[in-house]
Design an enzyme around this catalytic site. Structure first.
Site, PDB file in Angstrom:
ATOM      1  CB  CYS A   1      -6.604   5.893   3.934  1.00  0.00           C
ATOM      2  SG  CYS A   1      -6.801   4.255   3.782  1.00  0.00           S
TER       3      CYS A   1
ATOM      4  CB  CYS B   1      -4.107   0.217   5.713  1.00  0.00           C
ATOM      5  SG  CYS B   1      -4.977   0.922   4.238  1.00  0.00           S
TER       6      CYS B   1
ATOM      7  CB  CYS C   1      -2.736   5.001   4.886  1.00  0.00           C
ATOM      8  SG  CYS C   1      -3.477   4.235   6.220  1.00  0.00           S
TER       9      CYS C   1
ATOM     10  CB  CYS D   1      -7.983   1.870   6.898  1.00  0.00           C
ATOM     11  SG  CYS D   1      -6.650   2.767   7.558  1.00  0.00           S
TER      12      CYS D   1
ATOM     13  CB  CYS E   1      -5.092 -10.733  16.296  1.00  0.00           C
ATOM     14  SG  CYS E   1      -5.625 -10.089  17.973  1.00  0.00           S
TER      15      CYS E   1
HETATM   16 ZN   LIG Z   1      -5.328   2.939   5.468  1.00  0.00          ZN
END
Ligand SMILES: [Zn+2]
Length: 164
Positions: free
Chosen positions: A73, A118, A121, A70, A141
């Protein structure tokens, strides 16, 4: 196998998060903190559910072995072995790392789509469709700007806390 997985997911307490997501401790930062810490293009995708232009991300062509984390985070979200060339212009994967993404239904277009984010976060990553390759038949995607790539042999970044 897919039917079995669907059955197992169907049993998971009515949560929209995928099985195992409870293992990831949530990081709930004010969006304003992320806005200051991230590039504008990253913030727009991750926390305003924007979509980057297709073929605009270098990660679309990333072919090395490694991990996609990510961009906010640093939680690992995808492994390179699940990446495939979808031809859409966005980095595409057939499965996330188990429990590291959550999903919700997005009604921005006429037909509802499943957005995913995610699990740590909450940053928006992309949309998942049912036209992917085996073994899952799923196509995640992903906006490349919402990810960072870490090649095998390089250390994974430390999970980030809320930006000051
Ligand atoms: Zn994250």
């Amino acid at each position: 196998m897919v039917a079995l997985a669907a059955t197992l997911l169907g049993c998971s307490r009515g949560s929209t998060d995928e099985a195992g997501a409870a293992d990831v401790a949530k990081l709930d930062c004010p969006h304003e903190a992320w806005r200051k810490a991230l590039q504008p293009a990253q913030y727009e995708v991750l926390f305003e559910e924007g979509t980057e232009r297709p073929f605009s991300s270098p990660l679309e062509k990333e072919k090395r072995t490694g991990t996609f984390v990510c961009a906010a985070c640093a939680l690992p979200l995808f492994e390179s072995k699940t990446k495939f060339d979808s031809g859409t212009g966005w980095p595409s994967f057939w499965a996330p790392i188990a429990g590291h993404v959550g999903t919700s239904t997005d009604y921005k277009l006429i037909l509802p789509r499943t957005e995913y984010h995610c699990a740590r976060c909450g940053g928006h990553q992309g949309h998942v469709f049912d036209d992917g390759p085996k073994p899952t038949g799923k196509r995640y995607c992903n906006n490349g700007v919402a990810l960072a790539f870490v090649a095998d042999g390089e250390p994974l970044p430390e999970l980030r806390s809320c930006p000051a």
